[in-house]
Design a protein around this motif. Structure first.
Motif, PDB file in Angstrom:
ATOM      1  N   ILE A   1     103.004 -41.174  89.373  1.00  0.00           N
ATOM      2  CA  ILE A   1     101.620 -41.131  89.845  1.00  0.00           C
ATOM      3  C   ILE A   1     101.419 -40.000  90.854  1.00  0.00           C
ATOM      4  CG2 ILE A   1     101.403 -43.626  89.544  1.00  0.00           C
ATOM      5  CD1 ILE A   1     101.407 -43.861  92.604  1.00  0.00           C
ATOM      6  N   GLN A   2     100.173 -39.570  90.955  1.00  0.00           N
ATOM      7  CA  GLN A   2      99.720 -38.718  92.055  1.00  0.00           C
ATOM      8  C   GLN A   2      98.393 -39.267  92.545  1.00  0.00           C
ATOM      9  OE1 GLN A   2      98.370 -34.148  93.094  1.00  0.00           O
ATOM     10  NE2 GLN A   2     100.191 -34.466  91.815  1.00  0.00           N
ATOM     11  N   HIS A   3      98.353 -39.576  93.845  1.00  0.00           N
ATOM     12  CA  HIS A   3      97.123 -40.138  94.410  1.00  0.00           C
ATOM     13  C   HIS A   3      96.471 -39.122  95.348  1.00  0.00           C
ATOM     14  CE1 HIS A   3      98.743 -41.206  98.471  1.00  0.00           C
ATOM     15  NE2 HIS A   3      99.893 -41.195  97.805  1.00  0.00           N
ATOM     16  N   ASP A   4      95.530 -39.562  96.165  1.00  0.00           N
ATOM     17  CA  ASP A   4      94.734 -38.704  97.054  1.00  0.00           C
ATOM     18  C   ASP A   4      93.799 -37.783  96.270  1.00  0.00           C
ATOM     19  OD1 ASP A   4      95.366 -39.527  99.647  1.00  0.00           O
ATOM     20  OD2 ASP A   4      97.249 -38.405  99.617  1.00  0.00           O
ATOM     21  N   LEU A   5      93.451 -38.165  95.043  1.00  0.00           N
ATOM     22  CA  LEU A   5      92.535 -37.363  94.242  1.00  0.00           C
ATOM     23  C   LEU A   5      91.093 -37.793  94.503  1.00  0.00           C
ATOM     24  CD1 LEU A   5      94.542 -37.358  90.891  1.00  0.00           C
ATOM     25  CD2 LEU A   5      94.408 -35.519  92.582  1.00  0.00           C
ATOM     26  N   HIS A   6      90.213 -36.822  94.620  1.00  0.00           N
ATOM     27  CA  HIS A   6      88.792 -37.054  94.916  1.00  0.00           C
ATOM     28  C   HIS A   6      88.006 -37.031  93.613  1.00  0.00           C
ATOM     29  CE1 HIS A   6      85.138 -36.394  97.623  1.00  0.00           C
ATOM     30  NE2 HIS A   6      84.654 -36.313  96.394  1.00  0.00           N
ATOM     31  N   LEU A   7      87.442 -38.179  93.251  1.00  0.00           N
ATOM     32  CA  LEU A   7      86.611 -38.283  92.050  1.00  0.00           C
ATOM     33  C   LEU A   7      85.184 -38.634  92.466  1.00  0.00           C
ATOM     34  CD1 LEU A   7      88.935 -40.273  89.606  1.00  0.00           C
ATOM     35  CD2 LEU A   7      88.632 -37.797  89.775  1.00  0.00           C
ATOM     36  N   GLU A   8      84.236 -37.831  92.002  1.00  0.00           N
ATOM     37  CA  GLU A   8      82.839 -38.024  92.382  1.00  0.00           C
ATOM     38  C   GLU A   8      82.104 -38.852  91.332  1.00  0.00           C
ATOM     39  OE1 GLU A   8      80.974 -34.292  92.984  1.00  0.00           O
ATOM     40  OE2 GLU A   8      82.419 -33.611  94.495  1.00  0.00           O
ATOM     41  N   LYS A   9      81.269 -39.733  91.799  1.00  0.00           N
ATOM     42  CA  LYS A   9      80.469 -40.560  90.906  1.00  0.00           C
ATOM     43  C   LYS A   9      79.626 -39.680  89.986  1.00  0.00           C
ATOM     44  CE  LYS A   9      76.842 -44.113  90.877  1.00  0.00           C
ATOM     45  NZ  LYS A   9      77.435 -44.863  89.753  1.00  0.00           N
TER      46      LYS A   9
ATOM     47  N   VAL B   1     107.256 -32.686  94.743  1.00  0.00           N
ATOM     48  CA  VAL B   1     106.413 -33.042  95.870  1.00  0.00           C
ATOM     49  C   VAL B   1     105.015 -33.418  95.382  1.00  0.00           C
ATOM     50  CG1 VAL B   1     105.656 -30.672  96.318  1.00  0.00           C
ATOM     51  CG2 VAL B   1     105.649 -32.334  98.177  1.00  0.00           C
ATOM     52  N   ALA B   2     104.435 -34.432  95.994  1.00  0.00           N
ATOM     53  CA  ALA B   2     103.110 -35.001  95.693  1.00  0.00           C
ATOM     54  C   ALA B   2     103.142 -35.997  94.549  1.00  0.00           C
ATOM     55  CB  ALA B   2     102.052 -33.928  95.415  1.00  0.00           C
ATOM     56  N   TRP B   3     104.263 -36.106  93.846  1.00  0.00           N
ATOM     57  CA  TRP B   3     104.394 -37.073  92.760  1.00  0.00           C
ATOM     58  C   TRP B   3     105.296 -38.221  93.195  1.00  0.00           C
ATOM     59  CZ3 TRP B   3     101.422 -36.694  88.494  1.00  0.00           C
ATOM     60  CH2 TRP B   3     100.831 -35.462  88.229  1.00  0.00           C
ATOM     61  N   ASP B   4     104.962 -39.407  92.761  1.00  0.00           N
ATOM     62  CA  ASP B   4     105.701 -40.594  93.169  1.00  0.00           C
ATOM     63  C   ASP B   4     106.094 -41.396  91.934  1.00  0.00           C
ATOM     64  OD1 ASP B   4     106.800 -42.691  94.576  1.00  0.00           O
ATOM     65  OD2 ASP B   4     104.872 -43.629  95.057  1.00  0.00           O
ATOM     66  N   LEU B   5     107.384 -41.604  91.745  1.00  0.00           N
ATOM     67  CA  LEU B   5     107.878 -42.414  90.630  1.00  0.00           C
ATOM     68  C   LEU B   5     108.053 -43.853  91.099  1.00  0.00           C
ATOM     69  CD1 LEU B   5     108.988 -42.793  87.770  1.00  0.00           C
ATOM     70  CD2 LEU B   5     111.241 -42.111  88.639  1.00  0.00           C
ATOM     71  N   GLN B   6     107.405 -44.783  90.405  1.00  0.00           N
ATOM     72  CA  GLN B   6     107.486 -46.198  90.759  1.00  0.00           C
ATOM     73  C   GLN B   6     108.010 -46.987  89.568  1.00  0.00           C
ATOM     74  OE1 GLN B   6     103.675 -47.606  92.108  1.00  0.00           O
ATOM     75  NE2 GLN B   6     103.621 -46.239  93.877  1.00  0.00           N
ATOM     76  N   THR B   7     108.859 -47.957  89.853  1.00  0.00           N
ATOM     77  CA  THR B   7     109.316 -48.898  88.833  1.00  0.00           C
ATOM     78  C   THR B   7     109.007 -50.305  89.307  1.00  0.00           C
ATOM     79  OG1 THR B   7     111.550 -48.981  89.783  1.00  0.00           O
ATOM     80  CG2 THR B   7     111.149 -47.376  88.016  1.00  0.00           C
ATOM     81  N   HIS B   8     108.695 -51.180  88.364  1.00  0.00           N
ATOM     82  CA  HIS B   8     108.324 -52.551  88.681  1.00  0.00           C
ATOM     83  C   HIS B   8     109.055 -53.501  87.735  1.00  0.00           C
ATOM     84  CE1 HIS B   8     104.968 -50.760  90.973  1.00  0.00           C
ATOM     85  NE2 HIS B   8     104.794 -49.982  89.912  1.00  0.00           N
TER      86      HIS B   8
ATOM     87  N   GLU C   1      91.818 -31.461  92.800  1.00  0.00           N
ATOM     88  CA  GLU C   1      92.699 -31.021  91.738  1.00  0.00           C
ATOM     89  C   GLU C   1      94.085 -31.627  91.915  1.00  0.00           C
ATOM     90  OE1 GLU C   1      92.705 -26.808  91.991  1.00  0.00           O
ATOM     91  OE2 GLU C   1      90.738 -26.572  91.046  1.00  0.00           O
ATOM     92  N   VAL C   2      94.844 -31.685  90.851  1.00  0.00           N
ATOM     93  CA  VAL C   2      96.238 -32.117  90.920  1.00  0.00           C
ATOM     94  C   VAL C   2      97.034 -31.087  91.711  1.00  0.00           C
ATOM     95  CG1 VAL C   2      98.342 -32.383  89.538  1.00  0.00           C
ATOM     96  CG2 VAL C   2      96.224 -33.500  88.818  1.00  0.00           C
ATOM     97  N   PHE C   3      97.905 -31.555  92.600  1.00  0.00           N
ATOM     98  CA  PHE C   3      98.757 -30.686  93.398  1.00  0.00           C
ATOM     99  C   PHE C   3     100.141 -30.625  92.758  1.00  0.00           C
ATOM    100  CE2 PHE C   3     101.587 -29.553  96.857  1.00  0.00           C
ATOM    101  CZ  PHE C   3     100.868 -28.605  97.570  1.00  0.00           C
ATOM    102  N   ASN C   4     100.672 -29.424  92.616  1.00  0.00           N
ATOM    103  CA  ASN C   4     102.016 -29.228  92.056  1.00  0.00           C
ATOM    104  C   ASN C   4     102.110 -29.777  90.632  1.00  0.00           C
ATOM    105  OD1 ASN C   4     104.774 -28.468  92.020  1.00  0.00           O
ATOM    106  ND2 ASN C   4     105.417 -30.480  92.761  1.00  0.00           N
TER     107      ASN C   4
ATOM    108  N   VAL D   1     102.968 -29.070 102.871  1.00  0.00           N
ATOM    109  CA  VAL D   1     101.874 -29.950 103.282  1.00  0.00           C
ATOM    110  C   VAL D   1     100.983 -30.206 102.073  1.00  0.00           C
ATOM    111  CG1 VAL D   1      99.899 -30.243 104.802  1.00  0.00           C
ATOM    112  CG2 VAL D   1     101.953 -29.068 105.629  1.00  0.00           C
ATOM    113  N   VAL D   2     100.890 -31.459 101.677  1.00  0.00           N
ATOM    114  CA  VAL D   2     100.069 -31.838 100.534  1.00  0.00           C
ATOM    115  C   VAL D   2      98.690 -32.261 101.038  1.00  0.00           C
ATOM    116  CG1 VAL D   2      99.858 -33.347  98.537  1.00  0.00           C
ATOM    117  CG2 VAL D   2     102.127 -32.621  99.311  1.00  0.00           C
TER     118      VAL D   2
END
Length: 499
Positions: A332-340, A294-301, A283-286, A276-277
């Protein structure tokens, strides 16, 4: 899901499928010289030796419609099995001959070749005419099927090759395939398989839901210890029931029944618990790629092509075709919380099969994918593993679904990543920030090397400020575009020049 008999037409309104963690794709097979098509869903990184469910649509329907109605994906992700939704020719099934029997056999072999499915745990299910095809398969190829689960469609006993566990689901007000007639047909299987004449009746079903419209009748004591079950839904018409509020989720009930059976009598091996991610994480997961990606996504365009996965505790990215932009190959890894206003440090280890540049960005995870960095970071990656890092301040509004992106579309070859870390830090002192980031706006004359985006060396510039670099670069290059400016400490920046 309603099948309007064998004469009516079906108007389809397909809802968008939810995003799952596996792969859904259309596929085709050549069966006795005829091209046959199907939709396949396989959980990501599925292990070998997992079950297969084949689920068939009703007449005048197709695989995408059945896939959308039955919603098997989340069940398959959790229990770890492959689901195939085949297309009948002319939106119908050959429930008397061998044409579609051969198709089902070909599907089993294809899924074994692709995913190493357990041939002892193949289950066949279907709605309406697809349910009838399930019974036909039980008669014709029962030695290849561990259990069947027809929905709103019956079929008689005709010299089956083995005793068949059956889970039949039907609504009492079905105006297409009559409920009472089908129940009588099902009892023919009960008698043929020498089940106990005294059935167990559970009403309501489940007993934990007093208002449920469903009831369950179980015939046990059958030959070879199998069971025959009838799941009745009072007041339900010719539909594939997914209404847990008033009855049951048919797909869940089917899985909970068929998973108990195998051709060799062995018990099913419990799947590895899903990882469960957490979302909205700081923080970065894995980041160490210890067991998987897990938690990482490889995308090609575009025209870029690449593959990647966790190997030996690192992420190995193999790029076979570049794009026109760095981001056209992205890990990429998303779902990261960045505070202003918060400062952060990103660090990672990297190496490559040959020297190359790697672009790193922190950005929005959705359109317009705005960067949260003043400038995207570029690093010179060599064949030896080295640690890289940079700091930045989150000056935009707090984002609970931002992403860290490794953009590697500028060069082919192998890239290795490990120990990726994102952490909060105190605001650095101005001078130390300039030293650490290799800022261009210092007052000591620094020499910079200039390259185009293909990595071709153009020349050198000596400058004391960012503006001076930009001005000298404009005079040096012959045409506008984006250029790479590399300082002596290895930090690289992109500067856009207009002509």
């Amino acid at each position: 899901m309603r099948c309007f008999g064998f004469k009516g037409k079906v108007v389809l309104a397909l809802a968008s499928l939810a995003l799952f963690t596996g792969y859904a794709f259309a596929d085709n097979l050549n069966v006795n010289g005829t091209n046959r098509t199907m939709n396949v869903y396989a959980p990501k990184n599925i292990e070998k030796g997992r079950p297969l469910i084949i689920q068939m649509h009703g007449m005048n329907q197709d695989a995408p419609y059945q896939q959308n109605a039955a919603k098997w994906e989340s069940i398959a992700d959790t229990a770890r099995f492959v689901v195939v939704f085949p297309n009948g020719q002319n939106k119908a099934w050959d429930i008397g001959g061998d044409k579609d029997i051969n198709f089902l056999k070909a599907i089993i072999n294809e899924m074994y070749n692709k995913y190493g499915i357990d041939k002892n745990r193949v289950y066949v299910s279907g709605f309406s005419m697809g349910g009838m095809m399930s019974y036909h398969a039980a008669n014709k190829m029962g030695d290849m099927i561990a259990a069947i689960a027809p929905v709103s469609g019956g079929g008689g006993v005709n010299s089956p090759k083995r005793t068949m566990p059956i889970m039949h689901t039907h609504g009492t007000t079905d105006d297409v395939v009559n409920y009472n007639s089908t129940v009588n047909t099902l009892k023919g299987w009960v008698n043929a398989q020498k089940c106990s004449s005294n059935s167990q009746k559970i009403k309501p079903y489940p007993t934990t839901k007093p208002g449920s419209a469903a009831s369950l009748e179980i015939w046990s004591g059958c030959t070879d210890g199998v069971e025959v079950r009838l799941l009745t839904i009072d007041g339900k018409g010719h539909w594939y029931s997914m209404d847990e509020a008033v009855s049951v989720n048919t797909s869940v009930e089917i899985w909970n029944f068929v998973k108990n059976y195998s051709l060799d009598g062995s018990s099913i091996t419990p799947p590895t618990p899903a990882i469960v991610v957490p979302t909205n994480r700081e923080e970065v997961f894995n980041g160490g790629f210890d067991s998987s990606a897990v938690a990482w996504d490889l995308q090609t365009h575009g025209d870029a092509q690449a593959s990647g996965d966790a190997k030996d505790g690192k992420y190995q990215l193999d790029i076979s075709a570049i794009g026109t932009q760095n981001y056209q190959v992205q890990l990429i890894q998303h779902d990261l919380h960045l505070e202003k206003d918060q400062w952060y440090e990103v660090s990672f280890e990297a190496s490559a099969g040959a020297a190359r540049t790697l672009e790193v960005n922190v950005e929005q995870h959705n359109d317009p994918w705005a960067s949260y960095l003043k400038e995207k970071q570029n690093f010179e990656i060599g064949t030896d593993t080295k640690n890289f890092k940079f700091n930045f301040q989150m000056t935009a509004a707090t984002d609970t679904n931002s992403r860290l992106s490794f953009n590697a579309g500028a060069a082919t070859g192998t890239l290795m990543l490990d120990n990726v870390v994102l952490k909060k830090i105190d605001a650095p002192a101005e001078n130390s920030t300039k030293i650490r980031l290799g800022a261009l706006n210092n007052r000591v004359e620094t020499e910079y090397r200039v390259f185009d985006m293909n990595g071709t060396f153009i020349g050198k510039i000596a400058a004391r400020s960012h503006d001076e670099v930009r001005g000298k670069l404009r005079m040096m290059v012959k045409r506008g575009g984006v250029y790479l400016i590399k300082s002596g400490n290895g930090v690289t920046r992109q500067i856009k020049v207009t002509k």
